[in-house]
Design a protein around this motif. Structure first.
Motif, PDB file in Angstrom:
ATOM      1  N   ALA A  83       0.832  -1.207   0.000  1.00  0.00           N
ATOM      2  CA  ALA A  83       0.000   0.000   0.000  1.00  0.00           C
ATOM      3  C   ALA A  83       0.870   1.261   0.000  1.00  0.00           C
ATOM      4  O   ALA A  83       0.532   2.256  -0.654  1.00  0.00           O
ATOM      5  CB  ALA A  83      -0.929  -0.002   1.212  1.00  0.00           C
ATOM      6  N   THR A  84       1.990   1.232   0.742  1.00  0.00           N
ATOM      7  CA  THR A  84       2.873   2.399   0.788  1.00  0.00           C
ATOM      8  C   THR A  84       3.466   2.675  -0.579  1.00  0.00           C
ATOM      9  O   THR A  84       3.525   3.824  -1.026  1.00  0.00           O
ATOM     10  CB  THR A  84       4.006   2.178   1.804  1.00  0.00           C
ATOM     11  OG1 THR A  84       3.440   1.866   3.065  1.00  0.00           O
ATOM     12  CG2 THR A  84       4.879   3.409   1.946  1.00  0.00           C
ATOM     13  N   ILE A  85       3.908   1.630  -1.254  1.00  0.00           N
ATOM     14  CA  ILE A  85       4.491   1.818  -2.580  1.00  0.00           C
ATOM     15  C   ILE A  85       3.463   2.422  -3.524  1.00  0.00           C
ATOM     16  O   ILE A  85       3.733   3.390  -4.241  1.00  0.00           O
ATOM     17  CB  ILE A  85       5.008   0.471  -3.137  1.00  0.00           C
ATOM     18  CG1 ILE A  85       6.197  -0.010  -2.314  1.00  0.00           C
ATOM     19  CG2 ILE A  85       5.395   0.612  -4.598  1.00  0.00           C
ATOM     20  CD1 ILE A  85       6.662  -1.393  -2.667  1.00  0.00           C
ATOM     21  N   ILE A  86       2.261   1.865  -3.495  1.00  0.00           N
ATOM     22  CA  ILE A  86       1.209   2.368  -4.379  1.00  0.00           C
ATOM     23  C   ILE A  86       0.863   3.816  -4.068  1.00  0.00           C
ATOM     24  O   ILE A  86       0.702   4.636  -4.982  1.00  0.00           O
ATOM     25  CB  ILE A  86      -0.040   1.479  -4.259  1.00  0.00           C
ATOM     26  CG1 ILE A  86       0.250   0.114  -4.865  1.00  0.00           C
ATOM     27  CG2 ILE A  86      -1.232   2.111  -4.938  1.00  0.00           C
ATOM     28  CD1 ILE A  86      -0.901  -0.826  -4.771  1.00  0.00           C
ATOM     29  N   ALA A  87       0.770   4.153  -2.788  1.00  0.00           N
ATOM     30  CA  ALA A  87       0.413   5.523  -2.417  1.00  0.00           C
ATOM     31  C   ALA A  87       1.529   6.493  -2.770  1.00  0.00           C
ATOM     32  O   ALA A  87       1.279   7.601  -3.254  1.00  0.00           O
ATOM     33  CB  ALA A  87       0.100   5.596  -0.918  1.00  0.00           C
ATOM     34  N   TYR A  88       2.759   6.087  -2.554  1.00  0.00           N
ATOM     35  CA  TYR A  88       3.876   6.992  -2.806  1.00  0.00           C
ATOM     36  C   TYR A  88       4.011   7.302  -4.291  1.00  0.00           C
ATOM     37  O   TYR A  88       4.283   8.429  -4.684  1.00  0.00           O
ATOM     38  CB  TYR A  88       5.174   6.374  -2.267  1.00  0.00           C
ATOM     39  CG  TYR A  88       6.317   7.348  -2.233  1.00  0.00           C
ATOM     40  CD1 TYR A  88       7.281   7.342  -3.225  1.00  0.00           C
ATOM     41  CD2 TYR A  88       6.416   8.288  -1.216  1.00  0.00           C
ATOM     42  CE1 TYR A  88       8.333   8.243  -3.199  1.00  0.00           C
ATOM     43  CE2 TYR A  88       7.460   9.196  -1.191  1.00  0.00           C
ATOM     44  CZ  TYR A  88       8.419   9.173  -2.177  1.00  0.00           C
ATOM     45  OH  TYR A  88       9.446  10.056  -2.153  1.00  0.00           O
ATOM     46  N   VAL A  89       3.833   6.277  -5.123  1.00  0.00           N
ATOM     47  CA  VAL A  89       3.917   6.489  -6.571  1.00  0.00           C
ATOM     48  C   VAL A  89       2.853   7.481  -7.021  1.00  0.00           C
ATOM     49  O   VAL A  89       3.040   8.216  -7.993  1.00  0.00           O
ATOM     50  CB  VAL A  89       3.749   5.138  -7.309  1.00  0.00           C
ATOM     51  CG1 VAL A  89       3.522   5.334  -8.784  1.00  0.00           C
ATOM     52  CG2 VAL A  89       4.971   4.269  -7.079  1.00  0.00           C
ATOM     53  N   ASP A  90       1.771   7.527  -6.280  1.00  0.00           N
ATOM     54  CA  ASP A  90       0.663   8.414  -6.637  1.00  0.00           C
ATOM     55  C   ASP A  90       0.976   9.879  -6.363  1.00  0.00           C
ATOM     56  O   ASP A  90       0.349  10.756  -6.943  1.00  0.00           O
ATOM     57  CB  ASP A  90      -0.575   7.984  -5.842  1.00  0.00           C
ATOM     58  CG  ASP A  90      -1.864   8.388  -6.532  1.00  0.00           C
ATOM     59  OD1 ASP A  90      -2.881   8.540  -5.838  1.00  0.00           O
ATOM     60  OD2 ASP A  90      -1.847   8.574  -7.762  1.00  0.00           O
ATOM     61  N   VAL A  91       1.919  10.153  -5.462  1.00  0.00           N
ATOM     62  CA  VAL A  91       2.157  11.528  -5.028  1.00  0.00           C
ATOM     63  C   VAL A  91       2.418  12.496  -6.185  1.00  0.00           C
ATOM     64  O   VAL A  91       1.737  13.519  -6.292  1.00  0.00           O
ATOM     65  CB  VAL A  91       3.314  11.592  -3.993  1.00  0.00           C
ATOM     66  CG1 VAL A  91       3.699  13.028  -3.706  1.00  0.00           C
ATOM     67  CG2 VAL A  91       2.912  10.894  -2.717  1.00  0.00           C
TER      68      VAL A  91
END
Lengths: 219, 239, 237
Positions: free
Chosen positions: B151-159
């Motif tokens: 989830a962190t990877i997915i959210a961070y890529v979204d930034v």
């Protein structure tokens, strides 16, 4: 193997098609409620139509996505398939594509409701269909991953929207904006830029989630 | 993996040093430095706001790094650091939004002005707070670690995507509206505060990691029990 | 089946925990190819966990194992190609019919998913007359039969059965017996977790007793009833 997954997922969707109807009615009701929140101001309604369409679609997507993993988890059928062995990636893309289909159907079905309630029609049907396809693709990719995750956790109904909504802000922004331009007029030709943003988001997340899905469903 | 008092010294020291620097830099910036020509005293918030922004991003990037390592290499410490980094990042980002609101009200007359960077920060707060909530609802430590990392990877890529989409969305209104430009004379309080928050943050992350490690220790089984008194029979079956 | 390794199961020091509890503790097992092994023990002794670890459904926290010659950790996909698991969960799609469930599986296995090809198997487990009924309408026993058919379809060289007799009626018991016989004649290796001591000791070649996650006894199945009294730790052989 992707073909096998697709056939399985579309078959499951077909068997549970009554639920899609229920979700569609939920979406239409949401559109109705939103219009009550604005009031009978025809101009304001028309201006906000696009935003409300996508909000209704977003809310409906949480129901649709959560339900897509119901069948996989109740008897652990997904684990059974993984042990055959079936490729986790194929299972992900099969499910994500099927979810995309269902969300696109919901989106297109809600358009007439929007046209009627908000007086928000357009002659540019092609562009509208295109945006709905791109936007729902953006919802489906991360949504399928998170649905797989949360269907194994507690408080699953709350967790899915909690995780998904912040993530799909770009999709909501771009789709609503583009749809609004299509309905109200696009003098500066901005729909293209918004479509490009959606394409980028879709490309990134369809690859990223496909890569990470295996880790989410393994034990 | 047992925590000892010695291990806590470094984080506490860092935190103390950070607080001291922060106090120094803030008092200098908030009281001693000359007021900015156009914006007046409100601009002083920039001495805290800019360092907070840098460090919030740093904390979340650190969390992202931990997520990558945790997912591909494994190890409980990395999951603990992920939790710590994310919590601190969320706190700093929330502070950032509050600071932004405090600046916006006297300047623009509204609490929130949809500035792209602050709006992105707000989305970040919700995204990462959601992951922290996810952690609370997963009992199995292994699943929790894997899922948070994903989830962190997915959210961070979204930034960056969120940032660009909000910027385009807002560009029609042409508002560049966060306390930003700093002329040379004001650099020192800014740098001192930046390091202040950096040390404070590192100290807090260190302490929080220790807490997470302790919790993991209580959740996971203790080391294997000693072999049974009776040795098992021969392990080769014969017909 | 060419090129079979001598040992179908070669496990060493398997450990698995669930939270604070160790469900498997230092389990080492070497099962020659082609044998039928009965795994027994009290409730909660680790039978299901052992089978799930060997099938790669879950990972061992410690220890190594090779199944059909392939390492569980490094060649997981290969292990899955050679192992089939009959689990407590039925692995079925409730919304689909019995035949459709088999068809889904057949497609993933790359086999003929034609009705004509799959009906014989359903016939064998006594479900041909309900092939087109949705699994939702099935009783527990019927679900078990369908799961058995599902497991057999994989034609694996190592078959792991977790309580195959559960929920079945007496004809169902005979069905499982005949399936075991068929598997043995095919040269497959079978590990079967069950409480039915008498039946197991007659049908199986070897027996394993688990107690609180540890391997308590391993020997000829005929001697099983005397060792698996489910009382205090049994003497070594």
């Amino acid at each position: 193997m992707l073909l096998a997954a697709l056939r399985k997922d579309f078959l499951l969707q077909w068997r549970t098609r009554a639920q899609v109807l229920a979700i569609l009615i939920f979406g239409a009701t949401s559109l109705l409620l939103f219009s009550f929140a604005i009031g009978p101001n025809a101009l304001a309604l028309r201006q906000h139509a696009a935003g409300f369409l996508w909000l209704a679609l977003l809310l409906s997507s949480t129901l649709s996505l959560a339900e897509s993993f119901q069948a996989e988890m109740e008897q652990r059928a997904l684990e059974g398939l993984l042990l055959l062995p079936a490729s986790a990636r194929a299972l992900y893309y099969g499910k994500a594509l099927a979810n995309w289909g269902q969300l696109a159907f919901l989106g297109l079905a809600l358009v007439p409701v929007m046209i009627v309630l908000y007086d928000a029609g357009t002659t540019n049907i092609g562009a509208l269909v295109g945006i709905i396809l791109l936007g729902t693709a953006g919802l489906s990719a991360p949504g399928t991953l998170y649905a797989a995750m949360t269907s194994q956790a507690r408080a699953r109904q709350t967790l899915l929207p909690l995780l998904l909504f912040p993530l799909v802000v770009p999709v909501l922004l771009a789709s609503a904006k583009a749809t609004s331009l299509i309905i109200l007029g696009d003098p500066m030709g901005q729909v293209r830029s918004w479509s490009l943003l959606l394409v980028c988001f879709d490309l990134i997340y369809w690859s990223l989630c496909g890569l990470l899905f295996g880790r989410v469903v393994e034990d | 993996m047992s925590a000892d008092r010695q291990g806590a010294v470094v984080p506490y020291a860092l935190a103390a040093l950070g607080l001291a620097l922060l106090a120094w830099g803030s008092s200098w910036g908030l009281f001693a430095a000359p007021g900015e020509t156009y914006m007046g005293d409100v601009q002083r918030i920039m001495y805290v706001h800019v360092p907070t922004a840098w460090n919030a991003m740093l904390a979340l990037t650190f969390a992202f790094g931990c997520a990558l390592v945790s997912l591909f290499k494994g190890g409980w410490r990395w999951d603990a650091r992920l939790e710590a980094g994310m919590e601190v990042g969320v706190v700093l980002s929330t502070l950032l939004c509050m600071q932004g609101a405090i600046w916006a009200k006297p300047t623009w007359g509204v609490w929130w002005d949809w500035d792209p960077r602050l709006t992105t920060t707000a989305v970040l707060v919700f995204a990462f707070a959601g992951i922290l909530v996810l952690r609370r609802f997963v009992d199995d430590p292994v699943k929790r670690a894997v899922w948070s990392a994903v989830a962190t990877i997915i959210a961070y890529v979204d930034v960056p995507i969120v940032y660009f989409s909000v910027r385009w969305w807002n560009s029609l209104h042409q508002v560049q509206s966060s306390p930003e430009t700093v002329s040379k004379a004001f650099h020192w309080p800014l740098r001192i505060n930046a390091f202040g928050i950096l040390f404070l943050m590192s100290g807090l992350i260190g302490l929080r990691t220790r807490l997470a490690v302790l919790r993991l220790e209580s959740e996971l089984a203790p080391p294997l029990p000693p072999p049974a008194a009776v040795a098992p029979a021969s392990t080769r079956g014969d017909r | 089946m060419t090129d079979q390794p001598l040992l179908a199961v070669d496990a060493s020091g398997l450990c698995r925990r669930y939270g604070r509890r160790w469900a498997l503790v230092d389990v080492s097992l070497r099962v020659p190819t082609g044998t039928v092994v009965m795994v027994t023990g009290r409730n909660g002794s680790g039978k299901s966990t052992l089978l799930r670890v060997l099938s790669t459904a879950i990972r061992a926290d410690r220890g190594t194992a090779r199944l059909a010659g392939f390492d569980l950790r490094t060649a997981t996909q290969k292990v899955r190609e050679h192992v089939a698991l009959l689990s407590h969960s039925s692995y079925l799609y409730e919304a689909l019919s019995a035949l459709e469930n088999m068809q889904v599986e057949a497609r993933f296995l790359g086999r003929d998913s034609d009705r004509k090809a799959l009906l014989p198997l359903l016939e064998e487990v006594g479900l041909a007359h309900r092939a087109d009924d949705s699994v939702e309408t099935f009783s527990a026993g019927m679900r078990k039969r369908l799961s058995l058919a599902r497991t057999l379809l994989q034609e694996a060289s190592v078959v792991l059965l977790d309580e195959p007799y559960g929920q079945l009626d007496p004809p169902g018991f005979r069905l499982v017996d005949s399936l075991l016989d068929r598997l043995r004649r095919r040269g497959a290796t079978v590990l079967m977790a069950t409480h039915l001591l008498e039946r197991g000791s007659e049908l199986c070649d070897l027996g394993v007793v688990l107690e609180e996650g540890r391997l308590q006894w391993f020997g000829p199945a005929a001697q099983l009833p005397s060792h698996a009294s489910f009382g205090p730790a049994a003497e070594g052989n």
